[in-house]
Every structure is written in C-alpha cells, then in structure tokens.
Design a protein around this motif. Sequence first.
Motif, short mmCIF file in Angstrom:
data_model
loop_
_atom_site.label_atom_id
_atom_site.label_comp_id
_atom_site.label_asym_id
_atom_site.label_seq_id
_atom_site.Cartn_x
_atom_site.Cartn_y
_atom_site.Cartn_z
N ASP A 1 -4.93 24.88 11.98
CA ASP A 1 -5.06 23.99 13.13
C ASP A 1 -4.35 22.66 12.86
O ASP A 1 -3.64 22.13 13.73
CB ASP A 1 -6.54 23.75 13.44
CG ASP A 1 -6.73 22.85 14.66
OD1 ASP A 1 -6.15 23.15 15.71
OD2 ASP A 1 -7.44 21.83 14.53
N VAL A 2 -4.55 22.12 11.66
CA VAL A 2 -3.91 20.84 11.31
C VAL A 2 -2.40 21.00 11.30
O VAL A 2 -1.66 20.14 11.80
CB VAL A 2 -4.43 20.35 9.95
CG1 VAL A 2 -3.60 19.14 9.48
CG2 VAL A 2 -5.90 19.97 10.06
N TYR A 3 -1.92 22.09 10.73
CA TYR A 3 -0.48 22.32 10.69
C TYR A 3 0.10 22.41 12.10
O TYR A 3 1.14 21.79 12.39
CB TYR A 3 -0.16 23.61 9.92
CG TYR A 3 1.32 23.91 9.83
CD1 TYR A 3 2.09 23.36 8.81
CD2 TYR A 3 1.93 24.71 10.78
CE1 TYR A 3 3.46 23.62 8.74
CE2 TYR A 3 3.30 24.98 10.72
CZ TYR A 3 4.05 24.43 9.71
OH TYR A 3 5.40 24.67 9.66
N ASP A 4 -0.56 23.16 12.96
CA ASP A 4 -0.05 23.31 14.33
C ASP A 4 -0.05 21.99 15.10
O ASP A 4 0.84 21.73 15.90
CB ASP A 4 -0.90 24.34 15.10
CG ASP A 4 -0.65 25.76 14.60
OD1 ASP A 4 0.37 25.98 13.93
OD2 ASP A 4 -1.51 26.63 14.86
N ARG A 5 -1.04 21.14 14.84
CA ARG A 5 -1.15 19.88 15.58
C ARG A 5 -0.19 18.82 15.09
O ARG A 5 0.35 18.04 15.89
CB ARG A 5 -2.58 19.34 15.50
CG ARG A 5 -3.55 19.98 16.48
CD ARG A 5 -4.88 19.27 16.47
NE ARG A 5 -5.63 19.53 15.26
CZ ARG A 5 -6.27 18.60 14.57
NH1 ARG A 5 -6.20 17.33 14.93
NH2 ARG A 5 -6.97 18.93 13.48
N TYR A 6 0.06 18.76 13.77
CA TYR A 6 0.79 17.63 13.22
C TYR A 6 2.12 17.98 12.54
O TYR A 6 3.02 17.13 12.50
CB TYR A 6 -0.09 16.89 12.20
CG TYR A 6 -1.37 16.37 12.80
CD1 TYR A 6 -1.36 15.30 13.69
CD2 TYR A 6 -2.59 16.96 12.48
CE1 TYR A 6 -2.54 14.82 14.24
CE2 TYR A 6 -3.78 16.48 13.03
CZ TYR A 6 -3.74 15.42 13.91
OH TYR A 6 -4.90 14.95 14.46
N PHE A 7 2.25 19.18 11.99
CA PHE A 7 3.43 19.51 11.20
C PHE A 7 4.44 20.36 11.98
O PHE A 7 5.64 20.15 11.86
CB PHE A 7 3.03 20.28 9.94
CG PHE A 7 2.27 19.47 8.92
CD1 PHE A 7 2.90 18.97 7.79
CD2 PHE A 7 0.91 19.21 9.08
CE1 PHE A 7 2.21 18.24 6.83
CE2 PHE A 7 0.20 18.48 8.13
CZ PHE A 7 0.86 17.98 7.02
N LYS B 1 5.09 25.41 4.75
CA LYS B 1 4.75 26.78 5.12
C LYS B 1 5.80 27.71 4.52
O LYS B 1 6.54 28.38 5.23
CB LYS B 1 4.69 26.93 6.64
CG LYS B 1 3.91 28.15 7.10
CD LYS B 1 3.76 28.16 8.62
CE LYS B 1 2.92 29.35 9.08
NZ LYS B 1 2.79 29.39 10.56
N PRO B 2 5.86 27.72 3.19
CA PRO B 2 6.90 28.51 2.51
C PRO B 2 6.79 29.99 2.85
O PRO B 2 5.69 30.56 2.89
CB PRO B 2 6.63 28.26 1.02
CG PRO B 2 5.20 27.82 0.95
CD PRO B 2 4.93 27.09 2.24
N GLY B 3 7.94 30.59 3.13
CA GLY B 3 7.95 32.01 3.49
C GLY B 3 7.53 32.25 4.92
O GLY B 3 7.52 33.40 5.38
N GLY B 4 7.13 31.19 5.63
CA GLY B 4 6.77 31.31 7.03
C GLY B 4 5.41 31.92 7.29
O GLY B 4 5.08 32.25 8.44
N ARG B 5 4.57 32.03 6.24
CA ARG B 5 3.29 32.69 6.44
C ARG B 5 2.11 31.79 6.09
O ARG B 5 1.29 31.49 6.96
CB ARG B 5 3.23 33.98 5.59
CG ARG B 5 4.27 35.03 5.99
CD ARG B 5 4.09 36.32 5.21
NE ARG B 5 4.24 36.11 3.77
CZ ARG B 5 5.42 36.11 3.16
NH1 ARG B 5 6.53 36.29 3.84
NH2 ARG B 5 5.49 35.95 1.86
N HIS B 6 2.01 31.35 4.87
CA HIS B 6 0.83 30.64 4.38
C HIS B 6 1.01 29.13 4.52
O HIS B 6 1.97 28.56 4.01
CB HIS B 6 0.57 31.01 2.91
CG HIS B 6 -0.56 30.24 2.30
ND1 HIS B 6 -1.87 30.39 2.71
CD2 HIS B 6 -0.57 29.31 1.31
CE1 HIS B 6 -2.64 29.59 1.99
NE2 HIS B 6 -1.88 28.91 1.14
N VAL B 7 0.07 28.47 5.22
CA VAL B 7 0.09 27.02 5.35
C VAL B 7 -0.33 26.39 4.02
O VAL B 7 -1.39 26.72 3.47
CB VAL B 7 -0.85 26.54 6.48
CG1 VAL B 7 -0.94 25.02 6.50
CG2 VAL B 7 -0.36 27.06 7.82
N ASP B 8 0.47 25.47 3.51
CA ASP B 8 0.24 24.88 2.19
C ASP B 8 0.30 23.35 2.32
O ASP B 8 1.33 22.73 2.04
CB ASP B 8 1.31 25.38 1.22
CG ASP B 8 1.09 24.87 -0.20
OD1 ASP B 8 -0.05 24.55 -0.54
OD2 ASP B 8 2.09 24.77 -0.95
#
Length: 297
Positions: free
Chosen positions: A59-65, A84-91
């Motif tokens: 949720d944080v990634y979608d809202r701010y990153f 979000k390396p590899g396009g899958r896992h939010v880091d």
Amino acid sequence: MELRYYADTPNSEDHEQIIDLLYTISDKYGVTVEIERVNNRFGSIQVFPGEVRDSSPEDVYDRYFHYNRTLGSNIDESPSQAFKPGGRHVDIDGYVGIIDDGLVWATTHRGDPIGYGPDINATDTTLGFLDQVANEGPEAIEEKYMDEAERERTVLEQFLTADVVDGTVRRDVTVGESLLPDSPAHEVDSSVGELITWTVDAVIETDESDWIIQTAKTFEASAFDTALGQILVRERLYRLDTGDDTDTTLAIVFNTVPWELDIDAVPATVDQVTARADGPNVHVFVGSDGEFKQVTE
C-alpha cells in the motif's frame, strides 16, 4: 518538509540508531519526523516525537513510490528499480524518505556506508544521511532535492514567517530600471535589462524605512562577502529607482550555522565575519530552529 522512516530495518541496532537520530533531528532542528511501519520486526516503539503508523509495504509503495517521477529524478533511477527489484517484491523497509508535498527523495542503501565500497555516496545510506542531517541541519535535507535558488528561497520564506520585521512585503523586486534608456535600440530591450537590472530577494516597507533583504544559506566568511557585495549594489539601485531621500535598512539573512555549537559560543568568529558590515551598517541575522537572531549591533 519532513523525514519518514519506513520501518523496521532488518538490523535491530540500526533500527534503534535510526530512531535515536530522528529524535535528535526533531529536537535539535524542529524537523517533523514520522514512521511508517511496513514490517514490524522489533515490537512497539515507546518514545518517538512524531506519528507512527502501521501499513502494508504494498500500500505504501503504491501511494508514494509507484510512478513517482520526482523521486526517480532525484535518486537517478526509477522507483521500481530501486525499491521493487525484479518487479515483484516491494523492498522499502529500512529506508528514509524526504516528504515535501509527496515523497521527493529516499535513501537507496540500508545501514551505514561501511561495506558498500567507495562508489557509494555515504549520504545515500540511511544512517549516513541521518548522521549528516543531525550534524548539519535542514540544509542537508534540502540539498537532496532542491537547487541552490530553491534553497535560498526557503531562507526568505522562513525569515518572513518569523515576523522579524513588521511591514509590507514585496518579493523579487527588480531594481535598476531607472538606468534603462528611454528608447533602447530595436530588439535589445531584454539584453539591456539583463545587464543593468538586479533582483532584490525582498523589500519590507515599514513606517521608518524600507528594508532591503538579501538571503544566503550558510553563515561563513565567503558567503558573507558575496552577500554583502550583492546587497550594497541592490540598495544603491533601489535608491536610484525610488529617490535618494528614501530611508533604507540593509539586512543579510542566513539560516544555517556551520558549527554544532550555539552561535553565542563563538563570539570571536561572529565578530570577525560581521565586522565588515559595520561601515555600511548592515544588519546580519542567523536562523536556528525557526528563529532568527541578529548577530550585529
């Protein structure tokens, strides 16, 4: 402008040090700090000067990153590549971001610079960046996403907000127009104007006089020399435009002191730097914690 810690970083000692540094920055400089807990690894946070929220990393990634072009421009890579390396896992846990009407910059390496090698900027690491802010103040935050003109603009806005001088404020006042020819040659108006006219950061009109305000960032000798020359030229042009009988007061405003010590603790240095203002009677103000102190008599 505020700092946000995306917690908890994987290392418990780093986590505690980040919180301590954020507390110091808040207490020392009045910077707003907050925590977005996207991975609660180490239990409750008992004492913290700002808001603490629990959120999912997605949720944080979608809202701010996600698709944040300002962030990508300031860190020189896309948010998806960095967080979000590899396009899958939010880091994003373990990083600290700067918030100014949205997320504008973030550290791109966890922990401190030890072990990353010489090619990594120490202040791109979370602890390296927070250490710098704790030592240097808000300027270390601003330089991550503002150019020099924007940073100097913040000095003026902080000074005006502090109501040091009570009067009518005019920003970005053009001076030197009285020297422009009445009928310049065809198509040279702009070049003549650029050569002759200057811009005053602000003029504050009071009942007693018109204050000519020149701003700068760091209170040090070289910056003072430059600001002094600038304000003397601008004040002369202002008087030519408005009439030599205009009463003016000159003021140079800084908002960063390059020492951890309070400015009262270095009177000899202050006297040495400001002595050059005695002749033209220039008032010098230095800001700290949102307040501005006059360091000249």
